[in-house]
Scaffold this active site. Structure first.
Site, PDB file in Angstrom:
ATOM      1  N   LEU A 133       0.850  -1.187   0.000  1.00 43.82           N
ATOM      2  CA  LEU A 133       0.000   0.000   0.000  1.00 43.82           C
ATOM      3  C   LEU A 133       0.886   1.237   0.000  1.00 43.82           C
ATOM      4  O   LEU A 133       1.959   1.242   0.614  1.00 43.82           O
ATOM      5  CB  LEU A 133      -0.911   0.019   1.243  1.00 43.82           C
ATOM      6  CG  LEU A 133      -1.924  -1.125   1.387  1.00 43.82           C
ATOM      7  CD1 LEU A 133      -2.612  -1.050   2.745  1.00 43.82           C
ATOM      8  CD2 LEU A 133      -2.956  -1.077   0.274  1.00 43.82           C
ATOM      9  N   ASP A 134       0.431   2.286  -0.673  1.00 42.76           N
ATOM     10  CA  ASP A 134       1.159   3.548  -0.644  1.00 42.76           C
ATOM     11  C   ASP A 134       1.223   4.071   0.791  1.00 42.76           C
ATOM     12  O   ASP A 134       0.382   3.744   1.640  1.00 42.76           O
ATOM     13  CB  ASP A 134       0.463   4.588  -1.527  1.00 42.76           C
ATOM     14  CG  ASP A 134       0.511   4.228  -2.995  1.00 42.76           C
ATOM     15  OD1 ASP A 134       1.373   3.426  -3.384  1.00 42.76           O
ATOM     16  OD2 ASP A 134      -0.330   4.762  -3.756  1.00 42.76           O
ATOM     17  N   ARG A 135       2.186   4.919   1.036  1.00 40.06           N
ATOM     18  CA  ARG A 135       2.383   5.475   2.385  1.00 40.06           C
ATOM     19  C   ARG A 135       1.102   6.084   2.946  1.00 40.06           C
ATOM     20  O   ARG A 135       0.769   5.894   4.111  1.00 40.06           O
ATOM     21  CB  ARG A 135       3.487   6.544   2.332  1.00 40.06           C
ATOM     22  CG  ARG A 135       3.777   7.208   3.671  1.00 40.06           C
ATOM     23  CD  ARG A 135       4.842   8.284   3.525  1.00 40.06           C
ATOM     24  NE  ARG A 135       5.167   8.901   4.800  1.00 40.06           N
ATOM     25  CZ  ARG A 135       4.493   9.917   5.317  1.00 40.06           C
ATOM     26  NH1 ARG A 135       3.458  10.435   4.668  1.00 40.06           N
ATOM     27  NH2 ARG A 135       4.849  10.428   6.493  1.00 40.06           N
ATOM     28  N   ARG A 229      -5.123   5.467  -8.332  1.00 40.36           N
ATOM     29  CA  ARG A 229      -4.950   6.912  -8.362  1.00 40.36           C
ATOM     30  C   ARG A 229      -4.794   7.427  -9.788  1.00 40.36           C
ATOM     31  O   ARG A 229      -5.421   8.413 -10.192  1.00 40.36           O
ATOM     32  CB  ARG A 229      -3.747   7.299  -7.499  1.00 40.36           C
ATOM     33  CG  ARG A 229      -3.915   6.905  -6.039  1.00 40.36           C
ATOM     34  CD  ARG A 229      -2.608   6.968  -5.265  1.00 40.36           C
ATOM     35  NE  ARG A 229      -2.097   8.335  -5.205  1.00 40.36           N
ATOM     36  CZ  ARG A 229      -0.894   8.643  -4.714  1.00 40.36           C
ATOM     37  NH1 ARG A 229      -0.090   7.679  -4.288  1.00 40.36           N
ATOM     38  NH2 ARG A 229      -0.506   9.900  -4.683  1.00 40.36           N
TER      39      ARG A 229
END
Length: 305
Positions: A133-135, A229
């Site tokens: 997962l992205d930060r 995104r």
């Protein structure tokens, strides 16, 4: 040292150890090499086996996995464990926490927290995330407790996300567009074909819509970096709070400083060759309280400043 035990089924009677482990047990080539290098790495009935030896139906083949070499420092951080057994760990990652350490960013990460968790349980294990997962994306992340499970779980769990996007979207849709690294960038992606592009498929369903925001359920058939995104921005509906693919000016006006995206559901729907992990088949884990979903449904979040 941890070990795995597999029973030889009738269809593998007389097969070589290598054939049984690779085809019948789904063992990766890399794990097989490490087992061959270790003393008594592969055995049956108390006798060491070579990969060229033959197995018999009903025989129990024991694999002695090498001890983990933990290279990440343990750091005590709050960690929400959703599920854990001897093979896997499911955690609810908060936003603003990177999954892995990276150069030039000394702050603790989820990897440090998981390693500390394993140490507290008396298990000096490496951190092996099956999904990433992205930060600034929150939600469920699956980690494997050994190399065999990590390989067997690759691309197996089904992840579902909830997202708040700008604009009004109703119904459902599919975004079937390749993604590539944007020229001159290391991380930022862009939608489009050409050199370096990779196939991507995103499915979205609108759960609720206002004039300026929509709440979506999103499933990705491929797990590319920044896929949701970049795909949502490509159709004119960037995620609320996403400055990289949306508008920082608009986000500042609404108070959002991260993308409104959560991996809220993780479902195991698969079969492994040796059926050693099939007890997880059909299990589903969810995040119940997602702050941006609750605030949106109460009418407290708006896309316009």
């Amino acid at each position: 040292m941890p070990f795995l035990t597999f029973t030889v089924p009738p269809e593998y009677d007389g097969a070589t150890v290598q054939n049984f482990l690779r085809r019948g047990c789904g063992l990766s080539w890399r794990v097989g090499v490490k087992l061959k290098q270790g003393e008594s790495g592969i055995s049956a009935d108390g006798v060491s086996l070579r990969t060229i030896d033959r197995v018999a139906a009903g025989q129990q083949v024991k694999l002695l996995l090498p001890e983990d070499s933990v290279r990440i420092e343990a750091v005590d951080l709050p960690l929400t464990v959703v599920y854990e057994d001897e093979a896997v760990l499911v955690v609810d990652k908060p936003p603003y926490l990177a999954v892995h350490p990276s150069a030039g960013k000394p702050e603790p990460t989820l990897a440090n927290a998981v390693v500390a968790h394993f140490e507290r349980e008396g298990q000096p294990l490496s951190f092996r995330p099956v999904n990433r997962l992205d930060r600034n994306t929150s939600g469920l992340l699956l980690a494997a407790k050994n190399a065999h499970v990590a390989y067997a779980m690759m691309r197996k769990p089904r992840k579902t996300y909830l997202a708040l996007v700008r604009g009004r979207l109703e119904g459902n849709g599919v975004i079937d567009q390749p993604i590539r690294v944007k020229e001159g960038c290391c991380i930022t992606r862009e939608v489009g074909g050409g050199e370096g592009s990779k196939y991507c498929l995103t499915r979205w369903e609108s759960l609720a819509a206002a004039d300026d925001l929509s709440l979506l359920r999103v499933r990705i058939e491929t797990g590319r970096t920044h896929q949701i995104r970049a795909h949502m921005a490509s159709i004119g509906h960037p995620l609320l709070g996403d400055g990289k693919y949306g508008s920082n000016a608009l986000n500042r006006g609404t108070g959002f400083n991260r993308q409104a995206l959560c991996s809220y559901k993780l479902r195991f729907a698969f079969q492994t060759p040796a059926e050693d992990l099939d007890y997880l088949n059909g299990r589903e884990f969810t995040v119940e309280d997602i702050w941006f979903v609750d605030e949106f449904r109460k009418g407290k979040i708006h896309g316009k400043p």
